[in-house]
Structures are given as structure tokens and as C-alpha cells.
Scaffold this motif. Structure first.
Motif, short mmCIF file in Angstrom:
data_model
loop_
_atom_site.label_atom_id
_atom_site.label_comp_id
_atom_site.label_asym_id
_atom_site.label_seq_id
_atom_site.Cartn_x
_atom_site.Cartn_y
_atom_site.Cartn_z
N ILE A 83 57.72 34.22 43.09
CA ILE A 83 57.27 34.59 44.43
C ILE A 83 55.79 34.27 44.59
O ILE A 83 55.36 33.76 45.64
N ALA A 84 55.00 34.52 43.55
CA ALA A 84 53.57 34.22 43.60
C ALA A 84 53.34 32.72 43.79
O ALA A 84 52.46 32.31 44.56
N ILE A 85 54.13 31.90 43.13
CA ILE A 85 54.02 30.45 43.27
C ILE A 85 54.38 30.03 44.69
O ILE A 85 53.71 29.20 45.30
N ALA A 86 55.44 30.63 45.23
CA ALA A 86 55.88 30.31 46.59
C ALA A 86 54.81 30.66 47.61
O ALA A 86 54.52 29.88 48.53
N LEU A 87 54.19 31.84 47.48
CA LEU A 87 53.15 32.25 48.42
C LEU A 87 51.92 31.35 48.29
O LEU A 87 51.28 31.01 49.29
N SER A 88 51.60 30.96 47.08
CA SER A 88 50.47 30.07 46.86
C SER A 88 50.70 28.72 47.52
O SER A 88 49.81 28.17 48.18
N GLU A 89 51.93 28.19 47.37
CA GLU A 89 52.27 26.91 47.99
C GLU A 89 52.24 27.01 49.51
O GLU A 89 51.77 26.10 50.19
N SER A 90 52.71 28.14 50.05
CA SER A 90 52.72 28.29 51.50
C SER A 90 51.30 28.43 52.06
O SER A 90 51.02 27.99 53.17
N ARG A 91 50.40 29.04 51.29
CA ARG A 91 48.99 29.12 51.72
C ARG A 91 48.39 27.72 51.78
O ARG A 91 47.65 27.39 52.70
N LYS A 92 48.70 26.90 50.77
CA LYS A 92 48.18 25.52 50.74
C LYS A 92 48.69 24.71 51.93
O LYS A 92 47.99 23.87 52.46
N LYS A 93 49.94 24.96 52.34
CA LYS A 93 50.52 24.23 53.47
C LYS A 93 50.06 24.79 54.81
O LYS A 93 50.30 24.18 55.84
N GLY A 94 49.42 25.96 54.80
CA GLY A 94 48.88 26.53 56.02
C GLY A 94 49.83 27.44 56.78
O GLY A 94 49.62 27.72 57.95
N TYR A 95 50.88 27.91 56.11
CA TYR A 95 51.82 28.82 56.76
C TYR A 95 51.20 30.20 56.89
O TYR A 95 50.23 30.53 56.22
N LYS A 96 51.80 31.05 57.74
CA LYS A 96 51.29 32.40 57.96
C LYS A 96 51.61 33.25 56.73
O LYS A 96 52.76 33.64 56.49
N THR A 97 50.58 33.52 55.96
CA THR A 97 50.71 34.30 54.74
C THR A 97 49.47 35.17 54.59
O THR A 97 48.36 34.67 54.77
N PRO A 98 49.62 36.45 54.30
CA PRO A 98 48.44 37.29 54.11
C PRO A 98 47.57 36.79 52.97
O PRO A 98 48.05 36.14 52.05
N ARG A 99 46.27 37.10 53.06
CA ARG A 99 45.34 36.67 52.03
C ARG A 99 45.67 37.30 50.69
O ARG A 99 46.24 38.38 50.63
N LYS A 100 45.26 36.62 49.64
CA LYS A 100 45.47 37.12 48.30
C LYS A 100 44.57 38.34 48.10
O LYS A 100 43.41 38.33 48.48
N LYS A 101 45.12 39.42 47.53
CA LYS A 101 44.32 40.62 47.32
C LYS A 101 43.35 40.40 46.17
O LYS A 101 43.72 39.88 45.13
N THR A 102 42.11 40.82 46.40
CA THR A 102 41.10 40.72 45.35
C THR A 102 40.65 42.13 44.99
O THR A 102 40.72 43.04 45.80
N SER A 103 40.14 42.27 43.80
CA SER A 103 39.67 43.59 43.39
C SER A 103 38.34 43.88 44.06
O SER A 103 37.49 43.01 44.20
N LYS A 104 38.17 45.12 44.48
CA LYS A 104 36.93 45.51 45.14
C LYS A 104 35.91 45.89 44.08
O LYS A 104 36.24 46.62 43.14
N PRO A 105 34.67 45.43 44.23
CA PRO A 105 33.66 45.80 43.24
C PRO A 105 33.30 47.28 43.36
O PRO A 105 33.23 47.83 44.46
N ARG A 106 33.12 47.91 42.24
CA ARG A 106 32.77 49.33 42.22
C ARG A 106 31.29 49.50 42.52
O ARG A 106 30.47 48.67 42.14
N LYS A 107 30.97 50.59 43.17
CA LYS A 107 29.56 50.90 43.42
C LYS A 107 28.98 51.49 42.15
O LYS A 107 29.55 52.40 41.55
N LYS A 108 27.85 50.94 41.75
CA LYS A 108 27.20 51.43 40.54
C LYS A 108 26.25 52.56 40.92
O LYS A 108 25.43 52.41 41.81
N THR A 109 26.38 53.67 40.23
CA THR A 109 25.47 54.77 40.47
C THR A 109 24.39 54.74 39.40
O THR A 109 24.67 54.50 38.22
#
Length: 88
Positions: free
Chosen positions: A49-75
């Protein structure tokens, strides 16, 4: 119409072409002709499924963006050494 998963959050919305791309990729996986980036045969459903979504992003189909990890706030850690010295 929004679809909900078990947690109650709305699920990602994919376009019709993306759904077709996933179907085609799953068929390729079952057939045994789907290869990963390293050239190995894909056995995992999730990886297919991950390969299919990656290929569809390359072709420009309507696919949500890949989720990225959010950076933690450093205290800033306050050092106890500097506090004890300043009190003297």
C-alpha cells in the motif's frame, strides 16, 4: 461523506485514481511481480500500500501528504550548580 476509523477520527480521503492504483499494486503483490526499491519481492500488505501511495503521489493523483514526525520542543534545563553558587 466522511469515513471514521475505530478511534473516531476521520480517515484520509483518496481520489478514484489512487484507489485504482492501490488495487493494481495489490494484484501485482499477489501475483509476485511487485518489487521494493532494493529489488526484493514485496510480501507485506502494508508495504504494498505504501508503494502504491508513493507511485500515485509521483503521478499527481489526489493523495494526502506523507506524515512526518513533529519535532519536539526542547525545554532549557536549569543547572543546579549555577544556582547554588549564586546564593553564596
Amino acid at each position: 461523506m466522511a469515513f471514521f476509523n475505530r478511534v473516531g477520527k476521520t480517515m484520509a480521503k483518496y481520489g478514484k485514481k489512487t484507489q485504482d492504483q492501490v488495487k493494481r499494486t495489490m494484484r501485482r503483490r499477489k501475483k509476485g511481480s511487485l518489487k521494493s526499491g532494493s529489488g526484493r519481492k514485496v510480501k507485506s500488505r502494508k508495504q504494498a500500500i505504501a508503494i502504491a501511495l508513493s507511485e500515485s503521489r509521483k503521478k499527481g493523483y489526489k493523495t494526502p501528504r506523507k506524515k512526518t514526525s513533529k519535532p519536539r520542543k526542547k525545554t532549557a534545563k536549569k543547572s543546579t550548580r549555577s544556582r547554588s553558587r549564586s546564593k553564596k
